[in-house]
Design a protein around this motif. Structure first.
Motif, mmCIF file in Angstrom:
data_model
loop_
_atom_site.group_PDB
_atom_site.id
_atom_site.type_symbol
_atom_site.label_atom_id
_atom_site.label_comp_id
_atom_site.label_asym_id
_atom_site.label_seq_id
_atom_site.Cartn_x
_atom_site.Cartn_y
_atom_site.Cartn_z
ATOM 1 N N PRO A 262 15.919 3.905 -5.406
ATOM 2 C CA PRO A 262 15.497 2.489 -5.507
ATOM 3 C C PRO A 262 14.670 2.241 -6.766
ATOM 4 O O PRO A 262 14.110 3.159 -7.363
ATOM 5 C CB PRO A 262 14.663 2.290 -4.240
ATOM 6 N N ASP A 263 14.602 0.976 -7.149
ATOM 7 C CA ASP A 263 13.757 0.592 -8.276
ATOM 8 C C ASP A 263 12.277 0.650 -7.913
ATOM 9 O O ASP A 263 11.419 0.850 -8.773
ATOM 10 C CB ASP A 263 14.113 -0.831 -8.739
ATOM 11 N N LEU A 264 11.984 0.461 -6.643
ATOM 12 C CA LEU A 264 10.609 0.530 -6.155
ATOM 13 C C LEU A 264 10.598 1.256 -4.821
ATOM 14 O O LEU A 264 11.435 0.994 -3.957
ATOM 15 C CB LEU A 264 10.020 -0.878 -5.977
ATOM 16 N N LYS A 265 9.662 2.180 -4.664
ATOM 17 C CA LYS A 265 9.521 2.893 -3.390
ATOM 18 C C LYS A 265 8.044 3.153 -3.149
ATOM 19 O O LYS A 265 7.345 3.664 -4.023
ATOM 20 C CB LYS A 265 10.288 4.215 -3.419
ATOM 21 N N ARG A 266 7.569 2.772 -1.969
ATOM 22 C CA ARG A 266 6.164 2.993 -1.657
ATOM 23 C C ARG A 266 5.978 3.154 -0.155
ATOM 24 O O ARG A 266 6.764 2.642 0.650
ATOM 25 C CB ARG A 266 5.310 1.833 -2.160
ATOM 26 N N THR A 267 4.932 3.876 0.206
ATOM 27 C CA THR A 267 4.592 4.101 1.607
ATOM 28 C C THR A 267 3.619 3.029 2.058
ATOM 29 O O THR A 267 2.563 2.840 1.444
ATOM 30 C CB THR A 267 3.971 5.494 1.807
ATOM 31 N N LEU A 268 3.972 2.326 3.129
ATOM 32 C CA LEU A 268 3.117 1.261 3.640
ATOM 33 C C LEU A 268 2.057 1.792 4.589
ATOM 34 O O LEU A 268 0.907 1.365 4.552
ATOM 35 C CB LEU A 268 3.963 0.200 4.346
ATOM 36 N N CYS A 269 2.430 2.714 5.458
ATOM 37 C CA CYS A 269 1.469 3.317 6.382
ATOM 38 C C CYS A 269 2.063 4.605 6.942
ATOM 39 O O CYS A 269 3.268 4.841 6.861
ATOM 40 C CB CYS A 269 1.086 2.357 7.514
#
Length: 221
Positions: A151-158
């Motif tokens: 993906p262009d953006l990947k992040r952990t929310l919780c």
């Protein structure tokens, strides 16, 4: 005078061994109680911080998911069949622990829609986004998106999400629940999102629930 001095010496004998042992025992007991109280207080503070952090993470994750899901929108087909469907459904896939959809968020200026996925991966709730390949819509308002597995953006929310937890439940326009697997993705009209976080050391989990409707859902099939 001598008898009085002798009597004074006999009465000035100090602590006996038994008295000294008793005093040491009492001091040791007080020290043990104080140490136990300190450990219990430290554990309580650490547990409260863990619960607070879990609640804050869950709240931030819920806000992000609700914001994106509300913007879910069908993607117009570039070459629709006359009399047939005019759009791809807003939702590309939908399971109990992941959802993939098109989100038309803040479409102004050079901003483009994105394809968004929320998924539970190894106990963490992860957001991934794929951007549109252009800044303007194509034929019939259709958008093409990056198809790379990365993906262009990947992040952990919780994190700290227990295994086998149900995060997403889907409902049709009448409010009736849709049974998984969903064969007609265009029937999804709202989603109930449940974030369950198990803070470290806590006996019970923190659970946040939000039902999100989608005003942009059209008649794509």
């Amino acid at each position: 005078m001598r008898r009085r001095l002798g009597a004074d010496r006999r009465t000035d004998t100090g602590l006996t061994l038994v008295e000294l042992l008793i005093a040491m025992g009492i001091a040791a007991l007080i020290a043990t109680l104080a140490g136990s109280l300190f450990v219990a207080s430290t554990h309580s503070v650490s547990l409260a911080q863990s619960i607070d952090n879990g609640t804050r993470q869950g709240s931030n994750g819920m806000n992000e998911m609700a914001r994106m899901v509300r913007a879910a929108t069908p993607n117009p087909l570039a070459n629709p069949t006359p009399g047939g469907a005019q759009n791809d459904p807003a939702f590309v896939s939908a399971t109990a622990t992941s959802v993939l959809f098109y989100a038309f968020v803040n479409l102004s200026g050079a901003e483009s829609p994105v394809k968004v996925q929320f998924a539970v991966v190894n106990g963490q709730l992860v957001e991934s986004q794929w951007k549109a390949t252009t800044t303007t819509a194509g034929t019939n308002g259709h958008w093409d998106f990056n198809t790379s597995a990365t993906p262009d953006l990947k992040r952990t929310l919780c994190g700290s999400i227990p295994s086998s937890v149900v995060v997403f439940q889907y409902f049709d326009a009448s409010g009736a629940p849709l049974t998984l697997p969903i064969s007609t993705l265009s029937a999804i009209a709202s989603i109930t999102i449940t974030i369950t976080i198990q803070p470290t050391g806590a006996a019970s989990a923190v659970t946040l629930t939000n039902s999100v409707g989608m005003s942009n859902i059209g008649s794509g099939s």
